[in-house]
Motif scaffolding. Structure first.
Motif, PDB file in Angstrom:
ATOM      1  N   LEU A   1       0.817  -1.220   0.000  1.00 52.33           N
ATOM      2  CA  LEU A   1       0.000   0.000   0.000  1.00 52.33           C
ATOM      3  C   LEU A   1       0.844   1.261   0.000  1.00 52.33           C
ATOM      4  O   LEU A   1       0.525   2.233  -0.676  1.00 52.33           O
ATOM      5  N   TYR A   2       1.973   1.241   0.755  1.00 53.34           N
ATOM      6  CA  TYR A   2       2.741   2.471   0.946  1.00 53.34           C
ATOM      7  C   TYR A   2       4.145   2.474   0.354  1.00 53.34           C
ATOM      8  O   TYR A   2       4.703   3.556   0.104  1.00 53.34           O
ATOM      9  N   LYS A   3       4.754   1.307   0.146  1.00 50.99           N
ATOM     10  CA  LYS A   3       6.156   1.290  -0.245  1.00 50.99           C
ATOM     11  C   LYS A   3       6.412   0.701  -1.629  1.00 50.99           C
ATOM     12  O   LYS A   3       7.288   1.175  -2.342  1.00 50.99           O
ATOM     13  N   ALA A   4       5.700  -0.320  -2.017  1.00 52.30           N
ATOM     14  CA  ALA A   4       6.008  -1.042  -3.251  1.00 52.30           C
ATOM     15  C   ALA A   4       6.085  -0.146  -4.482  1.00 52.30           C
ATOM     16  O   ALA A   4       7.021  -0.279  -5.272  1.00 52.30           O
ATOM     17  N   PRO A   5       5.149   0.810  -4.699  1.00 55.70           N
ATOM     18  CA  PRO A   5       5.269   1.649  -5.888  1.00 55.70           C
ATOM     19  C   PRO A   5       6.563   2.453  -5.927  1.00 55.70           C
ATOM     20  O   PRO A   5       7.078   2.774  -6.990  1.00 55.70           O
ATOM     21  N   LYS A   6       7.113   2.801  -4.751  1.00 55.24           N
ATOM     22  CA  LYS A   6       8.335   3.606  -4.696  1.00 55.24           C
ATOM     23  C   LYS A   6       9.583   2.763  -4.886  1.00 55.24           C
ATOM     24  O   LYS A   6      10.468   3.108  -5.642  1.00 55.24           O
ATOM     25  N   VAL A   7       9.655   1.620  -4.225  1.00 54.68           N
ATOM     26  CA  VAL A   7      10.884   0.834  -4.271  1.00 54.68           C
ATOM     27  C   VAL A   7      11.035   0.061  -5.556  1.00 54.68           C
ATOM     28  O   VAL A   7      12.117  -0.418  -5.888  1.00 54.68           O
ATOM     29  N   THR A   8       9.963  -0.090  -6.335  1.00 62.15           N
ATOM     30  CA  THR A   8      10.049  -0.874  -7.569  1.00 62.15           C
ATOM     31  C   THR A   8      10.175  -0.012  -8.817  1.00 62.15           C
ATOM     32  O   THR A   8      10.208  -0.521  -9.911  1.00 62.15           O
ATOM     33  N   THR A   9      10.239   1.313  -8.664  1.00 62.40           N
ATOM     34  CA  THR A   9      10.378   2.178  -9.834  1.00 62.40           C
ATOM     35  C   THR A   9      11.836   2.338 -10.224  1.00 62.40           C
ATOM     36  O   THR A   9      12.713   2.159  -9.411  1.00 62.40           O
TER      37      THR A   9
END
Length: 237
Positions: free
Chosen positions: A229-237
Motif C-alpha cells: 500500500l505504501y512502499k512497493a510503488p516507490k521501491v520498484t520504480t
C-alpha cells in the motif's frame, strides 16, 4: 498452494536451496507434554468480571510482547523472510478437530515436522531491558545477518496479537537494507535454527492475493499489505 510457497513443503531434513541462506535442521522426534509451572514464556490464568450485574469469566495466557521487522533489500529488490519450526503451529495442525491436548509421541509419518514450518517476518520477544528499536535491531542481526542503525527502523504501527487468548503487544517496523550491511548469514542464536528466505516483490505479492494460504502468523500478512500500500510503488520504480 502457490509455487512461491513450495519451499514450505520441502523436507525439513533437506538442504536449503533457492534463496534460503541457512541449511534446514533435521527434526527426528516430536512428543507432547504438560506445561511446566515455571515456564517463562506462557502463564495461564482466569479473569473474572461483572458486566451488567452478570458475573463472567475468561481464560487467558500471559505471553511476552514482541517486535516484527519487515526487511527490504534494495540491492537485489527482495523482501526478506525467515522460516522456522514452530511447535505451537505443529500441535495446532496435529490436534485439529479435537478439543483435547495432544499427548505422547507424535506420528511423524502421518504428521511430518515440515507441517510446523512457518514463513514469517524477522522478529522476536521483548525480553530485554532495551528500547523496542534496539531489540528490533538485534533481531535483524541475529536472524538475518544485517547490521542496521536504529534510525533506519521506521515505526509502522502497534497492534495486539491473539486478542482472544493472550493479547500480547506487537510493534511492527520497516527497514530497507543493502548488501553492504550484510555481516553474517544470520540464522538465530543459541539453539535457534532460522532460515533466511528472499522473495521478489511480485513473488511476495502472491502471499496476500485472495485465496492465498500461508503457515505463518498475521504479522507477516499485515506487514506485506502495508508494504504494497505504501512502499512497493516507490521501491520498484
Amino acid at each position: 498452494m502457490f509455487k512461491v510457497l513450495g519451499a514450505l513443503r520441502r523436507s525439513w531434513c533437506s538442504a536449503a536451496k533457492s534463496g534460503i541462506r541457512n541449511p534446514a535442521s533435521c527434526i527426528s522426534r516430536i512428543w507432547f507434554g504438560p506445561l511446566p509451572k515455571d515456564s517463562i514464556w506462557i502463564k495461564p490464568g482466569r479473569l473474572h468480571y461483572l458486566e451488567s450485574d452478570v458475573e463472567k469469566q475468561v481464560d487467558f495466557i500471559k505471553t511476552i510482547d514482541g517486535v516484527v521487522v519487515l526487511l527490504y533489500n534494495k540491492s537485489r529488490e527482495k523482501l526478506i523472510f525467515v522460516r522456522q519450526f514452530r511447535g505451537a503451529v505443529y500441535q495446532g495442525i496435529y490436534s485439529a478437530g479435537s478439543s483435547a491436548m495432544a499427548k505422547g509421541e507424535a506420528n511423524l509419518e502421518k504428521f511430518p515436522p515440515e507441517m510446523g514450518v512457518t514463513l514469517e517476518l524477522c522478529g522476536g520477544a521483548v525480553d530485554k531491558d532495551k528500547s523496542l528499536k534496539e531489540i528490533a535491531k538485534e533481531e535483524v542481526l541475529e536472524e538475518c545477518g544485517y547490521e542496521v542503525p536504529t534510525e533506519s527502523l521506521q515505526h509502522v504501527f502497534d497492534y495486539r496479537s491473539g486478542i482472544g487468548t493472550s493479547s500480547s503487544a506487537m510493534t511492527l517496523y520497516y527497514c530497507e537494507v543493502c548488501d553492504d550491511q550484510k555481516v553474517s548469514e544470520g540464522g538465530g542464536v543459541d539453539a535457534e535454527n532460522i532460515q533466511v528466505l528472499e522473495m521478489s516483490v511480485e513473488e511476495s505479492r502472491k502471499l496476500v492475493q485472495t485465496g492465498a494460504r500461508t503457515n505463518g502468523g498475521p504479522s507477516c500478512l499485515l506487514g506485506l499489505l502495508w508494504f504494497f500500500l505504501y512502499k512497493a510503488p516507490k521501491v520498484t520504480t
